[in-house]
Design a protein around this motif. Structure first.
Motif, PDB file in Angstrom:
ATOM      1  N   CYS A  24       3.738  -2.311   2.117  1.00  0.00           N
ATOM      2  CA  CYS A  24       2.387  -1.812   1.803  1.00  0.00           C
ATOM      3  C   CYS A  24       1.931  -2.328   0.432  1.00  0.00           C
ATOM      4  CB  CYS A  24       2.363  -0.281   1.843  1.00  0.00           C
ATOM      5  SG  CYS A  24       3.566   0.497   0.755  1.00  0.00           S
ATOM      6  N   ILE A  37       2.185   6.415   5.935  1.00  0.00           N
ATOM      7  CA  ILE A  37       1.028   6.592   5.057  1.00  0.00           C
ATOM      8  C   ILE A  37      -0.051   7.335   5.842  1.00  0.00           C
ATOM      9  CG2 ILE A  37      -0.748   5.461   3.654  1.00  0.00           C
ATOM     10  CD1 ILE A  37       1.166   3.109   3.283  1.00  0.00           C
ATOM     11  N   CYS A  75       2.103  -0.379   7.430  1.00  0.00           N
ATOM     12  CA  CYS A  75       3.397   0.332   7.311  1.00  0.00           C
ATOM     13  C   CYS A  75       4.078   0.392   8.677  1.00  0.00           C
ATOM     14  CB  CYS A  75       3.187   1.748   6.772  1.00  0.00           C
ATOM     15  SG  CYS A  75       4.732   2.686   6.755  1.00  0.00           S
ATOM     16  N   PHE A 116       6.455   2.042   9.691  1.00  0.00           N
ATOM     17  CA  PHE A 116       6.997   3.366  10.036  1.00  0.00           C
ATOM     18  C   PHE A 116       5.926   4.459  10.059  1.00  0.00           C
ATOM     19  CE2 PHE A 116      10.149   0.800   7.789  1.00  0.00           C
ATOM     20  CZ  PHE A 116      11.155   0.727   8.746  1.00  0.00           C
ATOM     21  N   VAL A 135       1.139   8.275   0.554  1.00  0.00           N
ATOM     22  CA  VAL A 135       2.473   7.989   1.103  1.00  0.00           C
ATOM     23  C   VAL A 135       3.238   9.308   1.312  1.00  0.00           C
ATOM     24  CG1 VAL A 135       4.693   6.874   0.650  1.00  0.00           C
ATOM     25  CG2 VAL A 135       2.575   5.744  -0.043  1.00  0.00           C
ATOM     26  N   CYS A 155       9.301   7.857   3.343  1.00  0.00           N
ATOM     27  CA  CYS A 155       9.097   6.428   3.071  1.00  0.00           C
ATOM     28  C   CYS A 155      10.444   5.696   3.096  1.00  0.00           C
ATOM     29  CB  CYS A 155       8.429   6.270   1.707  1.00  0.00           C
ATOM     30  SG  CYS A 155       8.409   4.572   1.111  1.00  0.00           S
ATOM     31  N   GLU A 156      10.482   4.546   3.747  1.00  0.00           N
ATOM     32  CA  GLU A 156      11.727   3.767   3.873  1.00  0.00           C
ATOM     33  C   GLU A 156      11.949   2.836   2.683  1.00  0.00           C
ATOM     34  OE1 GLU A 156      13.899   3.913   6.459  1.00  0.00           O
ATOM     35  OE2 GLU A 156      12.770   5.352   7.658  1.00  0.00           O
ATOM     36  N   GLY A 157      10.934   2.666   1.840  1.00  0.00           N
ATOM     37  CA  GLY A 157      11.113   1.869   0.624  1.00  0.00           C
ATOM     38  C   GLY A 157      11.122   0.372   0.819  1.00  0.00           C
ATOM     39  N   CYS A 158      10.387  -0.113   1.811  1.00  0.00           N
ATOM     40  CA  CYS A 158      10.379  -1.562   2.043  1.00  0.00           C
ATOM     41  C   CYS A 158       9.414  -2.301   1.113  1.00  0.00           C
ATOM     42  CB  CYS A 158      10.019  -1.858   3.497  1.00  0.00           C
ATOM     43  SG  CYS A 158       8.407  -1.240   4.004  1.00  0.00           S
ATOM     44  N   GLY A 159       8.317  -1.648   0.756  1.00  0.00           N
ATOM     45  CA  GLY A 159       7.340  -2.288  -0.143  1.00  0.00           C
ATOM     46  C   GLY A 159       6.340  -3.192   0.544  1.00  0.00           C
TER      47      GLY A 159
HETATM   48  S1  SF4 Z   1       7.220   1.355   1.293  1.00  0.00           S
HETATM   49 FE1  SF4 Z   1       7.390   0.750   3.472  1.00  0.00          FE
HETATM   50  S2  SF4 Z   1       7.855   2.669   4.561  1.00  0.00           S
HETATM   51 FE2  SF4 Z   1       7.119   3.265   2.530  1.00  0.00          FE
HETATM   52  S3  SF4 Z   1       4.934   3.597   2.860  1.00  0.00           S
HETATM   53 FE3  SF4 Z   1       5.142   1.455   2.186  1.00  0.00          FE
HETATM   54  S4  SF4 Z   1       5.266   0.253   4.068  1.00  0.00           S
HETATM   55 FE4  SF4 Z   1       5.637   2.421   4.614  1.00  0.00          FE
END
Ligand code: SF4
Length: 211
Positions: A34, A13, A8, A10, A23, A28-32
């Motif tokens: 993870c 987690i 992650c 950011f 999480v 959470c920035e919502g990048c996916g």
């Molecule tokens: S979606 Fe992105 S920001 Fe959110 S927990 Fe997963 S890696 Fe981190």
């Protein structure tokens, strides 16, 4: 265990008292990213879960949505990062530019969300080629998401060679929201490449070990 937490970008987690990744949803920035590295698919991103993306891939490929005279033409799935490539495709449309109807765009939050399941699923369901369209290195909205995508594509290319599908049927494109002309050029070039490859052989679906 813990690939999600360590990847992650950011640090959103943390570990629960039971030793499980948790999480911090409000941050959470919502990048996916993870979700893409979880080896057991336990980590899923809302709206971009595997069981949402895979049906979307299938729907894009069945039927081929090509006119009768073009039914033998290749179909290409393009996973497009919403901040750069998807926005560039949108800009291209607004400017009246066209790209080949062989290309089917699937929006993802970040190119780092795309993993081997999605790529193999595309080939298994009839795609002749796959593009992962990412932000240019050092300009990703999610810091390292696009770099993760680059590393993953390298591994996936090796897998495609082993499966006999061919690494040249998978490509990464780097773009930004203000580069619609570049995006269209890349779409055209890749479509021509796949057409040429198809002249000698098509991907062997039975070589892909999944449903
Ligand atoms: S979606 Fe992105 S920001 Fe959110 S927990 Fe997963 S890696 Fe981190």
């Amino acid at each position: 265990m813990g690939a999600c937490a360590s990847i992650c970008p950011f640090q959103r987690i943390e570990w629960s008292t039971f030793g499980e990744p948790k999480v911090i949803e409000t941050a959470c920035e919502g990048c996916g990213i993870c979700s893409a590295v979880c080896p057991v698919s336990a980590m899923q991103l809302r709206h971009y879960k595997d069981d949402q993306l895979v049906p979307k891939i299938k729907a894009m490929l069945t039927p081929k949505w090509l006119s009768e005279e073009k039914m033998d033409e290749p179909v290409i799935i393009a996973f497009a990062c919403q901040w750069c490539s998807y926005a560039a495709a949108d800009a291209a449309g607004n400017m009246g530019m066209e790209y080949p109807d062989n290309i089917r765009i699937i929006r993802v939050p970040c190119s780092g969300r795309v993993d081997a399941l999605h790529v193999l699923s595309a080939f298994k369901n009839g795609a002749d080629g796959v593009i992962i369209s990412a932000a240019s290195p050092r300009s990703g909205n999610y810091l390292t998401g696009n770099l993760e995508a680059i590393d993953r594509v390298d591994i996936m290319k090796k897998t495609l060679d082993v499966l006999g599908i061919g690494s040249e049927r998978l490509e990464t494109i780097f773009t930004s929201a203000c580069m619609p002309t570049w995006l269209i050029t890349m779409f055209n070039d890749f479509t021509e490449r796949i057409k040429k490859l198809n002249e000698s052989s098509r991907p062997k679906l039975e070589a892909i070990p999944m449903d």
